[in-house]
Design an enzyme around this catalytic site. Structure first.
Site, PDB file in Angstrom:
ATOM      1  CD  GLU A 160      -2.807  -1.082   2.414  1.00 52.02           C
ATOM      2  OE1 GLU A 160      -2.631  -0.564   3.336  1.00 52.02           O
ATOM      3  OE2 GLU A 160      -3.732  -1.979   2.425  1.00 52.02           O
ATOM      4  CG  ASN A 187      -0.518  -6.994  -1.161  1.00 56.62           C
ATOM      5  OD1 ASN A 187      -1.132  -7.595  -2.135  1.00 56.62           O
ATOM      6  ND2 ASN A 187      -1.285  -6.787  -0.094  1.00 56.62           N
ATOM      7  CG  HIS A 236      -9.816  -5.737   1.321  1.00 57.99           C
ATOM      8  ND1 HIS A 236      -9.979  -6.502   2.376  1.00 57.99           N
ATOM      9  CD2 HIS A 236      -8.488  -5.536   1.361  1.00 57.99           C
ATOM     10  CE1 HIS A 236      -8.851  -6.942   2.932  1.00 57.99           C
ATOM     11  NE2 HIS A 236      -7.929  -6.249   2.277  1.00 57.99           N
ATOM     12  CD  GLU A 247      -4.379  -7.621   2.098  1.00 55.97           C
ATOM     13  OE1 GLU A 247      -5.169  -7.111   2.613  1.00 55.97           O
ATOM     14  OE2 GLU A 247      -3.211  -7.526   2.271  1.00 55.97           O
ATOM     15  CG  ASP A 264     -12.512  -8.788   3.170  1.00 57.75           C
ATOM     16  OD1 ASP A 264     -12.487  -7.804   2.287  1.00 57.75           O
ATOM     17  OD2 ASP A 264     -11.801  -8.665   4.085  1.00 57.75           O
TER      18      ASP A 264
HETATM   19  C1  XIL Z   1      -5.347  -5.913   8.966  1.00 53.15           C
HETATM   20  C2  XIL Z   1      -5.666  -7.059   9.854  1.00 53.15           C
HETATM   21  O1  XIL Z   1      -6.585  -7.942   9.154  1.00 53.15           O
HETATM   22  C3  XIL Z   1      -6.145  -6.558  11.124  1.00 53.15           C
HETATM   23  O2  XIL Z   1      -6.083  -7.914  11.965  1.00 53.15           O
HETATM   24  C4  XIL Z   1      -5.316  -5.755  11.470  1.00 53.15           C
HETATM   25  O3  XIL Z   1      -5.735  -5.012  13.069  1.00 53.15           O
HETATM   26  C5  XIL Z   1      -4.997  -4.620  10.683  1.00 53.15           C
HETATM   27  O4  XIL Z   1      -4.853  -4.912   9.488  1.00 53.15           O
HETATM   28  N1  XIL Z   1      -4.731  -4.346   3.966  1.00 53.15           N
HETATM   29  C6  XIL Z   1      -3.684  -5.140   4.411  1.00 53.15           C
HETATM   30  C7  XIL Z   1      -3.784  -5.990   5.615  1.00 53.15           C
HETATM   31  O5  XIL Z   1      -2.399  -5.320   3.680  1.00 53.15           O
HETATM   32  O6  XIL Z   1      -2.440  -6.167   6.270  1.00 53.15           O
HETATM   33  C8  XIL Z   1      -4.715  -5.529   6.671  1.00 53.15           C
HETATM   34  O7  XIL Z   1      -4.962  -6.249   7.684  1.00 53.15           O
HETATM   35  C9  XIL Z   1      -5.936  -4.989   5.809  1.00 53.15           C
HETATM   36  C10 XIL Z   1      -6.039  -4.294   4.826  1.00 53.15           C
END
Ligand code: XIL
Length: 358
Positions: A153, A203, A240, A269, A271
């Site tokens: 990010e 990423n 996401h 990631e 969801d």
């Molecule tokens: C999130 C985790 O799921 C949580 O447990 C933590 O508190 C905060 O981070 N993008 C990412 C991940 O690259 O590392 C993040 O994970 C969610 C968003």
């Protein structure tokens, strides 16, 4: 055994199975085998001792990634202390169950320890700290972690195409290139030195999954890195999905242009968050719509041989970052419900995986 005893045993077995007895559904990892697709999930160390969590994880997935256990605040809590206790347990679990391991993440602006963010280090010292961190962590898992999110990010969320202001961008941003990407280039080179076999990923989330000004900038960076021999092997698209909208055509086009540069794509990631009531429940219609988003993204990934992994950000709605992140207005974002029962999304993803690559 007498014939009548055999008959009785069989009749009893058939009765116990019931008229609708069917073989258990294949798991996601079984469905993924024919296309050699990696199907993974983010994992929380503390939950590995919960038997339903561990058995679902081992049965369904062929890849995992520590959700938080490799972030600086956990793995590097003091300047001179590295703590691999949590991540080692996940790595050991993966080894026992024949799962590949992704590493997440070496350079990020969040979940950093105070000693680092408030240390007021000069550029050269910060660069030394970063190099030591990357080499120590990647070195510890050399030959075990097959792919790393080296940088996570780095894009600015407000100004497309610009880099986010972070301690890394603003301080050791003094690398061989002048456009601000220099610090990232150094990180990829350090990680490659520590494990030349590991695949190194950039990423990113927040809309860069589709073609737009933000992903244009990442594309330009990756193309430049590839042309100049900076060791980058892949791009992670977080995925996401909120509001049930994924512009799959544009995601497909984005995957196409990146893979044409010779890098792999991992969905890292995924969801699909849904509006939920006070008990955390979503509507049946939304659960079907969620399944459709999982299916469409899987189909888009399967359609491109360079898209080699689909990973979700957790697998049970019991443990998902979406709840706390959305102040519990959203949830139900993952493949299994809070009791580890497969949701419509699991079936949709399994069917897409079983259909394989076109
Ligand atoms: C999130 C985790 O799921 C949580 O447990 C933590 O508190 C905060 O981070 N993008 C990412 C991940 O690259 O590392 C993040 O994970 C969610 C968003």
């Amino acid at each position: 055994m007498k014939w009548w005893a055999v008959a009785l045993t069989l009749a009893t077995w058939a009765f116990c199975q019931g008229p609708d007895a069917v073989a258990p559904e294949p798991s996601l990892r079984e469905a993924a085998a024919s296309s050699s697709m990696l199907i993974g999930t983010a994992v929380r160390t503390a939950q590995l001792s919960e038997s339903a969590y561990a058995s679902t994880l081992a049965r369904q997935f062929n890849m995992l990634e520590p959700e938080d256990a490799l972030k600086w605040e956990v793995v590097h809590p003091e300047r001179q202390t590295f703590d691999f206790y949590q991540a080692d347990q996940i790595v050991e679990f993966a080894g026992r169950h024949g799962m590949k391991i992704r590493g997440h993440t070496l350079v990020w602006h969040r979940q950093n320890p105070k000693w680092l963010t408030e240390g007021k280090f000069a550029s050269t010292e910060l660069a030394e700290i970063l190099e030591k961190h990357i080499k120590t962590v990647v070195g510890h898992y050399r030959g075990k972690i097959f792919a790393w999110d080296v940088v996570n990010e780095a894009s600015d969320e407000v100004h497309p195409g610009e880099l986010r202001s972070t301690i890394w961008r603003d301080q050791p941003g003094i690398g061989p290139t002048t456009n601000g990407y220099g610090y990232m280039e150094r990180c990829f080179r350090w990680a490659h030195e520590a494990d030349p076999q590991a695949l190194l990923f950039y990423n990113e989330g927040a809309d860069t999954e589709a073609v737009n000004a933000k992903s244009d900038a990442i594309y330009a960076m990756v193309r430049d890195f590839r042309q100049r021999g900076v060791p980058i092997d892949g791009v992670g698209l977080q995925m996401h999905v909120s509001n049930l909208h994924a512009d799959v055509k544009s995601v497909a086009a984005n995957i196409r242009r990146f893979t044409a540069l010779g890098v792999q794509i991992h969905i890292t990631e995924m969801d699909v968050s849904l509006p939920v009531d006070a008990n955390g429940n979503a509507t049946a219609a939304d659960l079907q719509a969620e399944a459709d988003v999982y299916r469409k993204i899987a189909v888009v990934c399967l359609a491109n041989p360079g898209c080699t992994a689909i990973q979700t950000w957790g697998f049970t709605d019991k443990y998902s970052w979406i709840g706390s992140h959305s102040k519990h207005t959203q949830g139900a974002a993952l493949l299994f419900d809070r009791n580890y029962r497969a949701k419509p999304a699991t079936e949709a993803l399994r069917n897409a995986l079983a259909a394989g690559r076109p």
